[in-house]
Design an enzyme around this catalytic site. Sequence first.
Site, PDB file in Angstrom:
ATOM      1  CB  ALA A 116      -0.939  -0.001   1.201  1.00 58.51           C
TER       2      ALA A 116
ATOM      3  CG  ASN B 123      -3.170   3.382  10.862  1.00 65.36           C
ATOM      4  OD1 ASN B 123      -3.641   4.460  10.534  1.00 65.36           O
ATOM      5  ND2 ASN B 123      -1.927   3.271  11.304  1.00 65.36           N
TER       6      ASN B 123
ATOM      7  CB  THR C 249       9.655  -9.475 -12.459  1.00 63.77           C
ATOM      8  OG1 THR C 249      10.495  -9.147 -13.568  1.00 63.77           O
ATOM      9  CG2 THR C 249       9.146 -10.899 -12.603  1.00 63.77           C
TER      10      THR C 249
ATOM     11  CB  CYS D 170       4.064   2.882  10.412  1.00 65.84           C
ATOM     12  SG  CYS D 170       3.253   1.710   9.313  1.00 65.84           S
TER      13      CYS D 170
END
Length: 370
Positions: A68, A148, A232, A314
């Site tokens: 995110a 959050n 990728t 965080c």
Amino acid sequence: MIYLDYQATTPLAPQARAAMLPLMEAAFGNPHSPHRMGREARAAVELARDRVAAPFGPGGRLVFTSGATEALNWAIKGIAAPLRATRPRIVTTAIEHAAVLDTVAWLATQGHEVIVLPVSAAGIVDLDAARAAIDGRTALVAAMLVNNEIGTIQPIAALGAMARDAGALMLCDAVQGYGRVPLPVEACDMIALSAHKIHGPKGIGALWLRDGVAPAPLLHGGGQELGQRSGTLAPALCVGFGVAAQLMSARTEADAGHVARLFDRARAAFAGWTVNGGVDRRYPGNLNVRNDGLDVGRLMAEVRDVAFSAGSACASGSGRPSHVLEAIGLTPAQAKSSIRLGFGRYTTVEELDRALSAILAAAERQKEWA
């Protein structure tokens, strides 16, 4: 250990793990290669994309990202930067994740005008302030669906309507809300997601884009993801995300009922504590409470067999106080006496009761020794 930190990350669903293993073993092909192994990997990726995008319906496309944080950075920078000369304003809220607030703060150093909207003591954005801020100079409005740290649910539909009326785009950080509360898809132009918050693997997220919305690339290279995002893809991570999303959809009612019962049980146990943020507009898998005068650092050290948080994961270890708790009016001392409990699908009632008993007993010992 009893795990009560679902806002930081969620346990990997066994079904997601089982689906991922073949793609990490024999079926390890590059999904961008033209041979059979590559085509098989690509087919698995596309099935996963359909599963993650299912709640959005028609009229958009889903691009896989590394998480995110990348999705939010891409959406914000990719829309705002090209419009800096004509629409320099970005509007967001004071309780956004650092992936949004730090990104718009950086853009402010590049000549953009950033408006950070205040929130109420309940943790809900001030819509009058939003109405005054969102104007014809606004390129982007960014707000999260479920906070959050305190679990409050923002009026995304109202913010999205204001953005649309002003000719701006609406970005929703739905990391904590996807699969748990209704997605306000019609009000949004971009929606950011994360797999590891819905019992999927870490290292993969997604950005849903409404048809016609094309943020400038954040990563340059081969343009593997629909020509818009280079790099990728990891088929195993995509598949794990897809299975986790499919499970969230199938278990929406069962998970919601289980989480609501856990919330009621936990809130009753913390009857003498104060809930941070409103209760009415809140996802019940998040309980943020405080006991003024409590030393949370000491509490966490004493209750080592329970994983819970003193703030968002965080910010842990950063030395920064919770900007969310500050935004809803808490003093630094009150913020430091707050804890966050997060629970979900795999939390049992017995585990929750044992954890609550341990936390409350340790808190009571602090009072006795004070």
